[in-house]
Design a protein around this motif. Structure first.
Motif, PDB file in Angstrom:
ATOM      1  N   GLY A  30       8.420 -14.131   4.889  1.00 47.47           N
ATOM      2  CA  GLY A  30       8.699 -12.707   4.851  1.00 47.47           C
ATOM      3  C   GLY A  30       9.576 -12.301   3.681  1.00 47.47           C
ATOM      4  N   ILE A  31      10.563 -13.108   3.352  1.00 49.93           N
ATOM      5  CA  ILE A  31      11.448 -12.778   2.235  1.00 49.93           C
ATOM      6  C   ILE A  31      10.680 -12.799   0.916  1.00 49.93           C
ATOM      7  CG2 ILE A  31      13.400 -13.632   0.874  1.00 49.93           C
ATOM      8  CD1 ILE A  31      14.724 -14.446   3.518  1.00 49.93           C
ATOM      9  N   LYS A  32       9.767 -13.746   0.760  1.00 46.64           N
ATOM     10  CA  LYS A  32       8.964 -13.794  -0.471  1.00 46.64           C
ATOM     11  C   LYS A  32       8.066 -12.562  -0.573  1.00 46.64           C
ATOM     12  CE  LYS A  32       9.020 -18.846  -0.484  1.00 46.64           C
ATOM     13  NZ  LYS A  32       8.246 -20.075  -0.205  1.00 46.64           N
ATOM     14  N   TYR A  46       2.482 -15.897   6.663  1.00 36.14           N
ATOM     15  CA  TYR A  46       3.371 -15.058   7.465  1.00 36.14           C
ATOM     16  C   TYR A  46       2.679 -14.601   8.746  1.00 36.14           C
ATOM     17  CZ  TYR A  46       6.273 -11.193   9.017  1.00 36.14           C
ATOM     18  OH  TYR A  46       7.045 -10.359   9.790  1.00 36.14           O
ATOM     19  N   TYR A  47       1.471 -14.069   8.613  1.00 36.20           N
ATOM     20  CA  TYR A  47       0.796 -13.534   9.791  1.00 36.20           C
ATOM     21  C   TYR A  47       0.354 -14.633  10.749  1.00 36.20           C
ATOM     22  CZ  TYR A  47       1.019  -8.715   8.271  1.00 36.20           C
ATOM     23  OH  TYR A  47       1.483  -7.469   7.936  1.00 36.20           O
ATOM     24  N   SER A 105       9.633  -7.516  17.024  1.00 30.08           N
ATOM     25  CA  SER A 105      10.035  -6.148  16.712  1.00 30.08           C
ATOM     26  C   SER A 105      10.345  -5.923  15.241  1.00 30.08           C
ATOM     27  CB  SER A 105      11.276  -5.764  17.528  1.00 30.08           C
ATOM     28  OG  SER A 105      11.037  -5.877  18.910  1.00 30.08           O
ATOM     29  N   TYR A 106      10.784  -6.966  14.538  1.00 29.61           N
ATOM     30  CA  TYR A 106      11.242  -6.804  13.160  1.00 29.61           C
ATOM     31  C   TYR A 106      10.502  -7.766  12.233  1.00 29.61           C
ATOM     32  CZ  TYR A 106      15.073  -4.023  15.023  1.00 29.61           C
ATOM     33  OH  TYR A 106      15.809  -3.051  15.662  1.00 29.61           O
ATOM     34  N   GLY A 107      10.249  -7.280  11.037  1.00 31.94           N
ATOM     35  CA  GLY A 107       9.596  -8.117  10.034  1.00 31.94           C
ATOM     36  C   GLY A 107       8.848  -7.284   9.020  1.00 31.94           C
ATOM     37  N   ILE A 108       8.279  -7.935   8.023  1.00 24.82           N
ATOM     38  CA  ILE A 108       7.564  -7.193   6.971  1.00 24.82           C
ATOM     39  C   ILE A 108       6.282  -6.546   7.486  1.00 24.82           C
ATOM     40  CG2 ILE A 108       8.600  -8.519   5.096  1.00 24.82           C
ATOM     41  CD1 ILE A 108       4.985  -9.138   5.985  1.00 24.82           C
ATOM     42  N   HIS A 109       5.837  -6.934   8.682  1.00 22.58           N
ATOM     43  CA  HIS A 109       4.658  -6.296   9.282  1.00 22.58           C
ATOM     44  C   HIS A 109       4.969  -4.881   9.769  1.00 22.58           C
ATOM     45  CE1 HIS A 109       6.897  -8.255  12.479  1.00 22.58           C
ATOM     46  NE2 HIS A 109       6.320  -7.458  13.369  1.00 22.58           N
ATOM     47  N   LYS A 110       6.220  -4.459   9.615  1.00 22.29           N
ATOM     48  CA  LYS A 110       6.629  -3.101   9.991  1.00 22.29           C
ATOM     49  C   LYS A 110       7.033  -2.272   8.765  1.00 22.29           C
ATOM     50  CE  LYS A 110       6.783  -3.792  14.598  1.00 22.29           C
ATOM     51  NZ  LYS A 110       6.128  -2.947  15.637  1.00 22.29           N
ATOM     52  N   ASP A 111       6.812  -2.792   7.566  1.00 21.90           N
ATOM     53  CA  ASP A 111       7.221  -2.102   6.342  1.00 21.90           C
ATOM     54  C   ASP A 111       6.446  -0.800   6.126  1.00 21.90           C
ATOM     55  OD1 ASP A 111       9.032  -4.064   5.776  1.00 21.90           O
ATOM     56  OD2 ASP A 111       7.896  -4.977   4.137  1.00 21.90           O
ATOM     57  N   ASP A 112       6.975   0.025   5.238  1.00 24.56           N
ATOM     58  CA  ASP A 112       6.314   1.291   4.900  1.00 24.56           C
ATOM     59  C   ASP A 112       6.678   1.674   3.467  1.00 24.56           C
ATOM     60  OD1 ASP A 112       4.814   3.598   5.126  1.00 24.56           O
ATOM     61  OD2 ASP A 112       5.951   4.438   6.799  1.00 24.56           O
ATOM     62  N   ILE A 113       6.031   2.730   2.977  1.00 22.11           N
ATOM     63  CA  ILE A 113       6.354   3.332   1.679  1.00 22.11           C
ATOM     64  C   ILE A 113       6.692   4.794   1.914  1.00 22.11           C
ATOM     65  CG2 ILE A 113       5.529   3.886  -0.647  1.00 22.11           C
ATOM     66  CD1 ILE A 113       3.493   1.720  -0.421  1.00 22.11           C
ATOM     67  N   SER A 114       7.657   5.305   1.173  1.00 28.15           N
ATOM     68  CA  SER A 114       8.027   6.712   1.253  1.00 28.15           C
ATOM     69  C   SER A 114       7.665   7.407  -0.057  1.00 28.15           C
ATOM     70  CB  SER A 114       9.538   6.837   1.512  1.00 28.15           C
ATOM     71  OG  SER A 114       9.909   8.185   1.629  1.00 28.15           O
TER      72      SER A 114
END
Length: 364
Positions: free
Chosen positions: A189-191, A154-155, A252-261
């Protein structure tokens, strides 16, 4: 899982050591900057192939030397492994398991299962999204080297897409071929999204129970995955943001922008939790890592506690140490007596003094 012995040479200030470890608690004490964390770093490298402190292998080698090595012997379900790491300033890092060189770093994951807990981890709730993604990725990689390869792919595709965006800004006729890179980051990214969704669901179930214990059921913890995209929206978002991405030269969009709450009683702990609550959440998340590894693999990981006790109040210290009876643990600290008083009920304790790059077992 147990680490039975570690031998190394020229790892930062650690000169030449051969240490046999207890199956229970191992306490490494000494003043700051003597080499305690360096020893835990060596074990971490044998588990993950890289340092948790630097991206440069050269920094791990003693500055006066050109090479360093680490040999670690472990036992899991009666199976013995020897992991060897060889570092040289002018060569690529070499890693071998039982004398057989590994061709890919990802093949190392799962050989030695560890959970690392340092003062920085207590900032998990307060830190930026990149640290929380690292928290997810490190644990999932230990459970699945397939995930490691998906991350790498991915990266790599993301870097290529970003480079291509810069080329498009110079030549607009290239825009019609951006779909080549879009398809790759969407596929990988989906995986990754699916792995992270499963991980946060699992860690949430375990952490909520631990947090209930530590707060005597007075508060409720919930850990949620905050994906930047979903499988259904990923392609559309890339298409809609293309002009913006071309202008900025990045995606701008992708799993490289994910987070945890992290939510306490439904409220975001990062913004509204007290320092004590935030530290309790971080503590529970790390303890949940241990339970998750046990549940997924049937193997108890090795726990590395790097000077974390000094950052916890007595109540949280007791809560953490009370859960160490069935897990091999390495604890670094400056004062040994205080730690000993809290783990005295645990059998198989070894104490090591660390001074000026030398580690000596107390009583020998």
């Amino acid at each position: 899982m147990l680490v039975s012995s570690v031998s190394l040479k020229n790892v930062r200030n650690l000169k030449e050591l051969n240490i046999g470890l207890s199956e229970g608690i191992n306490i490494l004490y000494g003043n700051n900057a003597q080499g305690k964390t360096n020893f835990l770093e060596a074990i971490y490298i044998c588990a993950t192939g890289r340092s948790h402190r630097t991206a440069s292998d050269k920094e791990i080698i003693n500055f006066k030397e050109n090479e360093a090595f680490i040999n670690l012997s472990s036992v899991s379900n009666g199976i013995k492994d020897k992991i060897s790491v060889y570092l040289r300033r002018d060569l690529k890092k070499g890693i071998a398991v039982n004398g057989v060189a590994l061709r890919k770093l990802g093949d190392l994951f799962g050989r030695l299962l560890i959970v690392m807990f340092s003062p920085e981890d207590l900032q998990l709730v307060k830190s930026g999204p990149s640290e929380r993604r690292k928290f997810m990725d490190m644990e999932i990689c230990q459970l699945s080297n397939v995930y490691y390869y998906e991350l790498q792919s991915y990266y790599k595709a993301l870097r290529q897409r970003n480079n291509f965006l810069k080329e498009i800004s110079k030549d607009k006729s290239l825009k019609d071929t951006i779909f080549i890179w879009d398809e790759q980051i969407i596929s990988h990214g989906i995986k990754i999204y699916n792995h992270r969704m499963e991980f946060t669901s699992d860690i949430n179930k375990i952490s909520s129970g631990i947090y209930s214990d530590i707060t005597e059921a007075k508060e409720k913890l919930e850990i949620l995955y905050k994906p930047n995209i979903t499988p259904e929206t990923f392609k559309q978002r890339l298409e809609r943001s293309l002009e913006k991405d071309i202008y900025g030269g990045s995606t701008s969009y992708g799993i490289h922008k994910d987070d945890i709450s992290f939510l306490i009683d439904g409220t975001e702990a990062r913004n509204f939790g007290s320092q004590g609550q935030q530290r309790s959440v971080s503590l529970c998340a790390k303890l949940a890592e241990i339970e998750l590894i046990k549940n997924k693999t049937g193997i108890t990981p090795v726990l590395l506690l790097d000077d974390v006790l000094s950052e916890l109040d007595s109540g949280r210290q007791f809560f953490l140490l009370s859960r160490l009876s069935d897990i091999q643990t390495l604890i670094t600290c400056t004062g040994v007596e205080d730690v000993l008083s809290k783990v005295s009920s645990i059998e198989n304790i070894k104490i090591f003094n660390v001074e000026n790059g030398m580690i000596t077992e107390k009583g020998k």
